[in-house]
Design a protein around this motif. Structure first.
Motif: not given
Length: 189
Positions: A79-89, A123-130, A181-183
């Motif tokens: 998920l993180l490799s597919d979303h580089p903007q998340v990694i930046e944040k 937020q990222v952790i919660k979204e990965i778990l969801r 993750p922003s959800r």
């Protein structure tokens, strides 16, 4: 290969059985953990749990814990490799924490305040778990009668909760199959 796995399961089962026997022989010592719950069930005359079922349950928990961890890490990397903007944040958030840590006398320890400031990380952790649904079903025992949509679930019944049905439900989560993750912004640590 099957023989090695069978032998490994046999060895693990012996270790688990020895542990269970130690717990059964000294029920006055309480750790308030899963083993205690098994001993409680096994000593309950009305219980349908047998020693064999108890040992299989513990074995399954160990296996599930191993599988869930490797699956979670793999999913997180994907998920993180597919979303580089998340990694930046995430990097920005962690850089800010590292900067604050560098200003402290003990800069090698993450404090509780540092941890609480990891809002986006949470937020990222919660979204990965969801999205991972690492435990596709959970069993719970009703502690009292529960009314739900005109039905009564009697006290003492076992209820199976399917997390897939909840975590991927479009009535609960907008665009449920997307990694967003922003959800989780509205939730605090």
């Amino acid at each position: 290969m099957q023989t090695i796995l069978t032998q490994a399961r046999r060895v693990v089962t012996i270790i688990l059985k020895n542990t269970l026997n130690k717990r059964m022989s000294s029920p006055q010592v309480r750790y308030v953990d899963f083993w205690d719950k098994l001993v409680e069930e096994l000593t309950n005359k009305e219980s349908i749990i047998t020693e064999s079922i108890a040992l299989d349950s513990i074995f399954a928990l160990f296996l599930a814990g191993f599988e869930a961890t490797s699956y979670a890490i793999t999913l997180a990397f994907k998920l993180l490799s597919d979303h580089p903007q998340v990694i930046e944040k995430l990097e920005e958030e962690h850089e800010q924490i590292l900067k604050k840590m560098g200003d402290r006398e003990d800069s090698s320890t993450v404090t509780w305040e540092d941890y609480k400031s990891m809002i986006f990380t949470s937020q990222v952790i919660k979204e990965i778990l969801r999205l991972g649904n690492f435990s596709p079903v959970m069993f719970r025992k009703t502690m009292k009668d529960v009314e739900y949509k005109g039905y009564t679930i009697p006290k003492g019944w076992q209820v199976m909760v399917c997390s897939l049905a909840i975590h991927l439900n479009p009535e609960i989560y907008e665009d449920p199959h997307s990694f967003k993750p922003s959800r989780w912004k509205f939730l605090k640590l």
